[in-house]
Design a protein around this motif. Sequence first.
Motif, PDB file in Angstrom:
ATOM      1  N   GLY A 155       0.804  -1.215   0.000  1.00 56.08           N
ATOM      2  CA  GLY A 155       0.000   0.000   0.000  1.00 56.08           C
ATOM      3  C   GLY A 155       0.837   1.265   0.000  1.00 56.08           C
ATOM      4  O   GLY A 155       0.498   2.258  -0.658  1.00 56.08           O
ATOM      5  N   HIS A 156       1.962   1.242   0.712  1.00 56.15           N
ATOM      6  CA  HIS A 156       2.794   2.441   0.810  1.00 56.15           C
ATOM      7  C   HIS A 156       3.758   2.582  -0.366  1.00 56.15           C
ATOM      8  O   HIS A 156       4.224   3.693  -0.647  1.00 56.15           O
ATOM      9  CB  HIS A 156       3.543   2.436   2.141  1.00 56.15           C
ATOM     10  N   GLU A 157       4.071   1.500  -1.056  1.00 54.91           N
ATOM     11  CA  GLU A 157       4.907   1.588  -2.254  1.00 54.91           C
ATOM     12  C   GLU A 157       4.111   2.060  -3.467  1.00 54.91           C
ATOM     13  O   GLU A 157       4.670   2.653  -4.395  1.00 54.91           O
ATOM     14  CB  GLU A 157       5.546   0.227  -2.553  1.00 54.91           C
ATOM     15  N   ARG A 169     -12.333   0.986   1.202  1.00 56.07           N
ATOM     16  CA  ARG A 169     -11.531   2.215   1.339  1.00 56.07           C
ATOM     17  C   ARG A 169     -11.348   2.541   2.825  1.00 56.07           C
ATOM     18  O   ARG A 169     -10.255   2.847   3.284  1.00 56.07           O
ATOM     19  CB  ARG A 169     -12.193   3.395   0.628  1.00 56.07           C
ATOM     20  N   TRP A 170     -12.433   2.449   3.573  1.00 58.72           N
ATOM     21  CA  TRP A 170     -12.361   2.691   5.020  1.00 58.72           C
ATOM     22  C   TRP A 170     -11.429   1.678   5.682  1.00 58.72           C
ATOM     23  O   TRP A 170     -10.597   2.037   6.524  1.00 58.72           O
ATOM     24  CB  TRP A 170     -13.765   2.594   5.625  1.00 58.72           C
ATOM     25  N   GLU A 171     -11.539   0.421   5.283  1.00 61.38           N
ATOM     26  CA  GLU A 171     -10.747  -0.628   5.928  1.00 61.38           C
ATOM     27  C   GLU A 171      -9.253  -0.466   5.656  1.00 61.38           C
ATOM     28  O   GLU A 171      -8.431  -0.525   6.581  1.00 61.38           O
ATOM     29  CB  GLU A 171     -11.216  -2.008   5.463  1.00 61.38           C
ATOM     30  N   VAL A 172      -8.875  -0.258   4.394  1.00 67.69           N
ATOM     31  CA  VAL A 172      -7.441  -0.203   4.094  1.00 67.69           C
ATOM     32  C   VAL A 172      -6.800   1.075   4.608  1.00 67.69           C
ATOM     33  O   VAL A 172      -5.637   1.065   5.031  1.00 67.69           O
ATOM     34  CB  VAL A 172      -7.148  -0.396   2.585  1.00 67.69           C
ATOM     35  N   THR A 173      -7.529   2.191   4.590  1.00 70.92           N
ATOM     36  CA  THR A 173      -6.943   3.409   5.134  1.00 70.92           C
ATOM     37  C   THR A 173      -6.724   3.275   6.631  1.00 70.92           C
ATOM     38  O   THR A 173      -5.726   3.776   7.177  1.00 70.92           O
ATOM     39  CB  THR A 173      -7.824   4.640   4.841  1.00 70.92           C
ATOM     40  N   ARG A 174      -7.617   2.591   7.316  1.00 70.66           N
ATOM     41  CA  ARG A 174      -7.490   2.406   8.761  1.00 70.66           C
ATOM     42  C   ARG A 174      -6.414   1.389   9.098  1.00 70.66           C
ATOM     43  O   ARG A 174      -5.562   1.618   9.958  1.00 70.66           O
ATOM     44  CB  ARG A 174      -8.837   1.953   9.339  1.00 70.66           C
TER      45      ARG A 174
END
Length: 423
Positions: A155-157, A169-174
Amino acid sequence: MRILMLSWEYPPVVVGGLGRHVHALATSLVTAGHEVTVVTRHAPGAPLEEYSEGVRIVRAAEDPPLFPLATSTLLAWTMAFNHTLTRAALRAAATGEYDLIHAHDWLVTHTAVTLKECLDLPLVATIHATEAGRHQGWLPDEMNKCIHSVEWWLGHEACRVVVCSEYMRWEVTRLLDLVPGRVSVVANGVDSSVWKAPSRAVNAARARFAGEGPLLGYAGRLVYEKGVQDLIAALPELRARHNGLRVVIAGDGPHRAELQEDVRRLRLQRAVSFAGFMGEGELPALMAATDALVVPSIYEPFGMVALEGASAGAPLAVAATGGLAEIVEPGETGVTFPAKSPEALAASVGTLLEDEPFARRVAKKARTMVGRKYGWSTIAANTADVYRTAITEAPGFAARQAAAVLEHGRPQIVVPDGNLLTI
């Protein structure tokens, strides 16, 4: 655009929904005029490289050291797989030019990051589900924690992360500490024509599984998070209100023996059929034969089976969780119930069984809605929009624009297909 796509499954290797998703997306992008190379796992008997349906497919052969694809050795298998996948992808890149890398799920992360650095290309990552989500927010073992860390890394790469629903979207951002603005929602798609069964097949499925009463259906993996145990727990009440009601459970998985024991304990053996895995040749007819297709999931990032069932013409009764809650509008395209509540499940399914005109009306609306919102041409266009955003946001884009101005003497815009537009 020229896309280098990475996936651990692609036909003929289809383990779950991901392989079908990547295949449909790749072919739809080609139909829309893009160039797509998919680098994936090799299957016995399949060529190492071929063009199929306009997609260039490069398959990574397994290296001689054997790492079994099993739960206990999953991480070792994944590392070995990424070694051979990386070499196959670099060979593909040596004979083609690409604008972007698109990685599907954590199993291809090491290859995706290596290519991003070696080829200096933007990376888009689709996260189809999360390890914590699959375990209801927990990471119980070291393997689960390791997988979560790889998802975080991917996710950060990536310069853009794609998810299939607002819930995801809510789940992965959290869970992955991502900025919401870097996460794009692009729904999964469905080819509705595949799920329309001929009448004779529907009648045969009805004759095989239904008795004199109504027929309920379930289709999916038999794992705890799919909530099949709640469907079984609701059956005594449903059968008390609807004489002769039967249920057919299509699918397989590690939870099957436990579910069968639940059926025996409730003395429902004659009412419940475990049909095992059913492919696209049988499943549409079964879905169309049901009086309600029940999706009782506890965790569901999207809910492809709801799209498939709606395309087949089945009235939908789904848990109001995850992406399912975004697909089904209660009273309009189906009925919903709180997850993990057999009593609420029975009540919602009962509204479909007790009012056939209502059930057929919501089924018809659902089929129309799926064709309008979830066709693959729409999904491919939305994905291409994410690609364009990723290219403009990627490090080095401003420098490439400036270089174009210096080279041509006038302001230029470098568009994703590599052409120049003068302004």
